[in-house]
Design a protein around this motif. Structure first.
Motif, PDB file in Angstrom:
ATOM      1  N   THR A  61       4.668  -4.633   1.210  1.00 51.81           N
ATOM      2  CA  THR A  61       4.207  -3.385   1.829  1.00 51.81           C
ATOM      3  C   THR A  61       5.059  -2.978   3.036  1.00 51.81           C
ATOM      4  O   THR A  61       4.660  -2.120   3.820  1.00 51.81           O
ATOM      5  N   ARG A 282      -5.781  -3.114  -9.879  1.00 52.44           N
ATOM      6  CA  ARG A 282      -5.425  -1.841  -9.267  1.00 52.44           C
ATOM      7  C   ARG A 282      -4.914  -2.058  -7.843  1.00 52.44           C
ATOM      8  O   ARG A 282      -3.961  -1.409  -7.408  1.00 52.44           O
ATOM      9  N   ARG A 285      -1.296  -3.087  -7.916  1.00 50.93           N
ATOM     10  CA  ARG A 285      -0.407  -1.950  -8.222  1.00 50.93           C
ATOM     11  C   ARG A 285      -0.261  -1.029  -7.012  1.00 50.93           C
ATOM     12  O   ARG A 285       0.821  -0.487  -6.756  1.00 50.93           O
ATOM     13  N   TYR A 286      -1.345  -0.857  -6.270  1.00 52.40           N
ATOM     14  CA  TYR A 286      -1.281  -0.048  -5.057  1.00 52.40           C
ATOM     15  C   TYR A 286      -0.347  -0.682  -4.023  1.00 52.40           C
ATOM     16  O   TYR A 286       0.411   0.036  -3.340  1.00 52.40           O
ATOM     17  N   ALA A 289       3.144  -0.028  -5.056  1.00 56.82           N
ATOM     18  CA  ALA A 289       3.432   1.400  -4.931  1.00 56.82           C
ATOM     19  C   ALA A 289       3.698   1.765  -3.472  1.00 56.82           C
ATOM     20  O   ALA A 289       4.619   2.541  -3.168  1.00 56.82           O
ATOM     21  N   ILE A 290       2.908   1.206  -2.563  1.00 56.29           N
ATOM     22  CA  ILE A 290       3.114   1.476  -1.139  1.00 56.29           C
ATOM     23  C   ILE A 290       4.467   0.938  -0.694  1.00 56.29           C
ATOM     24  O   ILE A 290       5.206   1.585   0.058  1.00 56.29           O
ATOM     25  N   ALA A 297       3.075   7.231  -2.384  1.00 59.78           N
ATOM     26  CA  ALA A 297       1.806   6.561  -2.684  1.00 59.78           C
ATOM     27  C   ALA A 297       0.640   7.291  -2.027  1.00 59.78           C
ATOM     28  O   ALA A 297      -0.422   7.478  -2.646  1.00 59.78           O
ATOM     29  N   GLU A 298       0.827   7.743  -0.798  1.00 60.21           N
ATOM     30  CA  GLU A 298      -0.246   8.467  -0.110  1.00 60.21           C
ATOM     31  C   GLU A 298      -0.493   9.815  -0.755  1.00 60.21           C
ATOM     32  O   GLU A 298      -1.656  10.241  -0.906  1.00 60.21           O
ATOM     33  N   ILE A 302      -3.533   7.255  -2.928  1.00 59.34           N
ATOM     34  CA  ILE A 302      -3.801   5.875  -2.536  1.00 59.34           C
ATOM     35  C   ILE A 302      -4.139   5.839  -1.045  1.00 59.34           C
ATOM     36  O   ILE A 302      -3.420   6.415  -0.221  1.00 59.34           O
ATOM     37  N   THR A 304      -3.568   4.255   1.730  1.00 60.22           N
ATOM     38  CA  THR A 304      -2.580   3.265   2.173  1.00 60.22           C
ATOM     39  C   THR A 304      -3.069   2.453   3.367  1.00 60.22           C
ATOM     40  O   THR A 304      -2.741   1.268   3.488  1.00 60.22           O
ATOM     41  N   VAL A 307      -5.571  -0.224   2.048  1.00 58.08           N
ATOM     42  CA  VAL A 307      -4.860  -1.260   1.289  1.00 58.08           C
ATOM     43  C   VAL A 307      -4.093  -2.172   2.235  1.00 58.08           C
ATOM     44  O   VAL A 307      -4.099  -3.396   2.080  1.00 58.08           O
TER      45      VAL A 307
END
Length: 413
Positions: A61, A282, A285-286, A289-290, A297-298, A302, A304, A307
């Motif tokens: 991240t 999920r 995956r988030y 993605a971040i 992503a945002e 998501i 963010t 997460v």
């Protein structure tokens, strides 16, 4: 190799690990690649390895956590104090629930600390480097404050099993049973993967490639089980075990195997769960993605901030599990516990292929990276190298690993 779909970076790490093992075995006069040393190596790897699985998600991240060693120290001290002063007197010193309650206290403490740091990072916008650098100092001081600088011995024998040792191992029979279960799951996983590929019309791996990867995995499980079962209890411990279990001691003496150590099984279990979280949920995956593109992503919906906070909460809980292993292994909590573990944890994740630029990393790679780091440290101890020189080698290895990661990413682009 392309047909087997094996990551070339993973192969490189395995090759480097074999070179390290063979090199230290030769330099140490044939003492490194022995069942005793490899068994001890696996136990020593467990604590840092557990934290390295969480550090992967933190770095993915585009953050960093410099406080994990201090969190390990303070949660270990909290568990020891809670066990000796509150849990054991309340539940009884012979209660089987003492270790469960102690571990629960540690997990809650790690969760709260991780959540606090994650909230400051995600919602207050303070960089993770600064927050966790402050945490490194704050939680180390808190560990001293909890027990006023004293070393706190543990009182519960069941909790001590989490640290390994002669009692904290499952023996030869259960080790082979566990190995058989692992092989069955490897076969089931391979068959399920082929079914899923066929279901979604993905290209199938050639049968020879499938057989090769399954065969290598099965051989690795069998080899590991043979090694841990080859490490036998020393004579006095074997006699004590025989007296406790009413076993007659033959004239030639007893041959009782240690088998897999409980902290190693806990490390493997954490690795499996973290792999599932990172690749099959999920939330996982988030996270990736971040790390790949926070702005995109945002915009994709998501949350963010939430997460990111959850990632640090998970990291805190994993540090608490590592603290339980470390404290149980020492049979006490000390103020120096976890010192420099943040270095080894970050190094394990980076050596395992986690990119400091974010968006890329694997749990299995971090676990292997932890084994590489501990192999270096263990080998240098066998050779009698001074601690300052050991730190120089570890620091140099970390820099080289980041340099190689930079070259790899540049070529991949």
């Amino acid at each position: 190799m392309r047909a087997t779909e094996i990551d070339t970076r993973m192969l490189g790490m395995i090759g480097a690990l074999l070179v390290i093992w063979v090199g230290f075995h030769i330099l140490s006069g044939g003492t490194f690649l022995t069942p005793r040393n490899l068994w001890n190596l696996s136990v020593q790897t467990a604590s840092v390895g557990v934290m390295a699985t969480g550090m992967v998600l933190v770095i993915v991240t585009r953050n960093i956590d410099l406080s994990v060693g201090s969190i390990l120290g303070v949660t270990g001290m909290v568990m020891a104090v809670a066990q000796t002063q509150y849990i054991s007197p309340y539940l009884g010193y012979d209660s089987d629930l003492v270790w469960v309650a102690t571990l629960a206290v540690g997990l809650i403490c790690g969760l709260v600390i991780g959540g606090l740091q994650g909230f400051v990072i995600a919602y207050l916008g303070v960089p993770a480097f600064i927050v966790t650098l402050g945490g490194l100092l704050v939680w180390r001081g808190a560990a001293w404050w909890v027990a006023s600088g004293r070393t706190i011995p543990l009182t519960d024998d069941n909790f001590k099993l989490l640290g390994g040792g002669s009692d904290g191992s499952i023996g030869a029979t259960w080790s082979w049973i566990l190995a058989a279960v692992a092989i069955v799951f490897i076969l089931i996983g391979a068959l399920n993967a082929r079914r899923q590929r066929k279901r979604f019309n993905f290209a199938q791996k050639p049968l020879w490639a499938e057989g090769f990867t399954i065969g290598v995995s099965v051989l690795a499980v069998i080899a590991a089980t043979i090694i841990v079962n080859s490490y036998l209890l020393p004579g006095p411990l074997a006699r004590r075990y025989a007296e406790a279990n009413g076993i007659a001691v033959p004239d030639g003496g007893l041959e009782i195997s240690f088998g897999y150590a409980i902290p190693v099984l806990l490390f493997i279990g954490v690795g499996i769960v973290m792999t599932f979280i990172a690749s099959r949920t999920r939330f996982g995956r988030y996270v990736f993605a971040i790390g790949g593109n926070p702005e995109a992503a945002e915009l994709a919906g998501i949350n963010t901030k939430r997460v990111t906070m959850m990632v640090f909460m998970l990291m805190g809980m994993l540090a608490a599990i590592a603290a339980a292993i470390s404290t149980a292994r020492l049979s006490s909590a000390t103020n120096a516990q976890g010192t420099l573990d943040e270095l080894y944890t970050i190094a394990a994740a980076v050596i395992g292929g986690t990119s400091l630029a974010g968006g890329a990393g694997t749990i299995a790679g971090a676990m292997l990276g932890a084994l590489v780091m501990q192999s270096l440290q263990s080998g240098m101890v066998l050779l009698g190298m001074d601690t300052p020189l050991q730190n120089i080698v570890v620091g140099a290895v970390l820099v080289v690993a980041v340099w190689l990661d930079t070259i790899y990413r540049r070529r991949a682009a």
